[in-house]
Design a protein around this motif. Structure first.
Motif, short mmCIF file in Angstrom:
data_model
loop_
_atom_site.label_atom_id
_atom_site.label_comp_id
_atom_site.label_asym_id
_atom_site.label_seq_id
_atom_site.Cartn_x
_atom_site.Cartn_y
_atom_site.Cartn_z
N UNK A 147 0.89 -1.17 0.16
CA UNK A 147 0.14 -0.01 0.23
C UNK A 147 0.78 1.21 -0.04
N UNK A 148 1.88 1.18 0.72
CA UNK A 148 2.83 2.52 0.96
C UNK A 148 3.39 2.66 -0.46
N UNK A 149 3.94 1.38 -0.95
CA UNK A 149 4.66 1.64 -2.06
C UNK A 149 4.07 2.15 -3.33
N UNK A 150 2.78 1.73 -3.44
CA UNK A 150 1.86 2.14 -4.32
C UNK A 150 1.56 3.80 -4.25
N UNK A 151 1.55 4.15 -2.96
CA UNK A 151 1.58 5.66 -2.88
C UNK A 151 2.61 6.50 -3.26
N UNK A 152 3.52 5.76 -2.70
CA UNK A 152 5.07 6.44 -2.91
C UNK A 152 5.40 6.59 -4.32
N UNK A 153 5.15 5.61 -5.15
CA UNK A 153 5.46 5.47 -6.53
C UNK A 153 4.69 6.48 -7.31
N UNK A 154 3.45 6.67 -6.81
CA UNK A 154 2.31 7.90 -7.37
C UNK A 154 3.02 9.11 -7.26
N UNK A 155 3.46 9.14 -5.89
CA UNK A 155 3.78 10.59 -5.51
C UNK A 155 5.14 11.09 -6.29
N UNK A 156 6.09 10.11 -6.59
CA UNK A 156 7.27 10.28 -7.26
C UNK A 156 7.02 10.52 -8.58
N UNK A 157 5.84 9.70 -9.18
CA UNK A 157 5.76 9.88 -10.55
C UNK A 157 4.99 11.09 -10.64
N UNK A 158 4.14 11.77 -10.02
CA UNK A 158 3.47 12.99 -10.16
C UNK A 158 4.63 14.10 -10.06
N UNK A 159 5.55 13.83 -9.21
CA UNK A 159 6.71 14.78 -8.96
C UNK A 159 7.68 14.85 -10.12
N UNK A 160 7.79 13.90 -10.82
CA UNK A 160 8.70 13.69 -11.94
C UNK A 160 7.96 14.00 -13.37
N UNK A 161 6.64 13.47 -13.28
CA UNK A 161 6.21 13.74 -14.54
C UNK A 161 6.39 12.58 -15.59
N UNK A 162 6.55 11.41 -15.03
CA UNK A 162 6.88 10.18 -15.67
C UNK A 162 6.57 8.99 -14.97
N UNK A 163 6.20 7.72 -15.46
CA UNK A 163 5.99 6.58 -14.79
C UNK A 163 7.09 6.17 -13.72
N UNK A 164 6.73 5.84 -12.71
CA UNK A 164 8.02 5.44 -11.68
C UNK A 164 7.80 3.66 -11.48
N UNK A 165 8.53 2.91 -11.51
CA UNK A 165 8.34 1.51 -11.28
C UNK A 165 9.05 1.21 -10.10
N UNK A 166 8.46 1.09 -8.94
CA UNK A 166 9.15 1.16 -7.57
C UNK A 166 9.44 -0.47 -7.03
N UNK A 167 10.21 -0.97 -6.94
CA UNK A 167 10.40 -2.10 -6.07
C UNK A 167 10.86 -1.86 -4.74
#
Ligand SMILES: [Zn+2]
Length: 251
Positions: free
Chosen positions: A30-50
């Motif tokens: 759950x936290x990873x999903x929201x962190x990935x979303x946050x980063x991808x909004x910040x950077x304006x590109x998809x972020x694949x987080x492991x």
């Protein structure tokens, strides 16, 4: 911007600490999903987080033209906003200075770093000296298999030194769904595309299990071979193997 294909890593020396907490799996997801979303909004590109429980590599990433592939220790799931921004700056925008803030954060969170090797490490370690097989696996799974291959992957043990006439570069175990690569491939003299090719080959074994031919079992059925040829650098990989097998055998 030219695509950056070399993995960069922030390496931290082992921590001396006890009483660390490891979050539960569903919390991590759950936290990873929201962190990935946050980063991808910040950077304006998809972020694949492991998310990892690594002992030495806390942050690693690879910038592809259309996405950022990022591996973070689970401590980052609870990172405050400035640290999340520093992750974006460091990994997404290439601002090296942001690495300092990350170092500080990691130092502060050291108690959360696993201190000892555990059974999993002993069985199969994906992080080699030169190549992170898990990252290569995930990348290939994504690009060629719609993330459909389920397997663990790691470097095999170095065999005892002796003269060799042949070498088995990779192996797939159907029973355990394990892919193991020969440690001779884990060196800078071996190009990344060749390591990728071997991983790709072993992944195909899951997709195309061996078939019974007219007289014997066929390890690499026709469909397997056809699919293998679809590897983008297929010809180059075979050529590299022909010309450099000596390097591998000599190790
Ligand atoms: Zn094979």
């Amino acid at each position: 911007m030219a695509p950056d294909t070399s993995p960069r890593q922030l390496v931290l020396l082992e921590a001396e600490a006890t009483g660390r907490q490891v979050p539960a799996r569903d919390v991590v997801l759950e936290k990873a999903a929201s962190l990935a979303q946050l980063l991808s909004r910040e950077l304006g590109l998809p972020v694949r987080l492991s998310v990892t429980d690594n002992r030495s590599t806390m942050v690693s990433f690879r910038r592809a033209p259309a996405a950022l592939r990022l591996r973070l220790h689970h401590m980052f799931l609870d990172a405050p906003a400035p640290v999340v921004r520093a992750v974006a700056d460091y990994a997404g925008r290439g601002h090296r200075r942001a690495g300092r803030l990350l170092d500080e954060f990691v130092r502060r969170e050291q108690p959360r770093i696993r201190q000892h090797r555990d059974a999993r490490d002993e069985v199969l370690s994906a992080q080699g000296r030169t190549y992170d097989l898990r990252e290569i696996f995930e990348d290939l799974n994504d690009r060629h298999f719609q993330s459909g291959v389920r397997a663990t992957i790691g470097w095999g043990r170095s065999p005892a030194r002796r003269r060799r006439k042949s070498i088995r570069l990779g192996v797939y175990d159907h029973q355990t769904r394990e892919i193991r690569l020969h440690p001779a491939l884990d060196q800078p003299a071996v190009p990344r595309f060749f390591v990728e090719f071997i991983v790709f080959h072993e992944m195909l074994h899951q997709v195309f299990p061996s078939a019974h031919g007219p007289s014997r079992r066929m390890h690499h059925p026709r469909a397997f071979r056809d699919r293998e040829k679809a590897f983008p650098l297929y010809a180059a990989a075979l050529q590299w193997e022909r010309e450099n097998l000596g390097v591998l055998l000599a190790r």
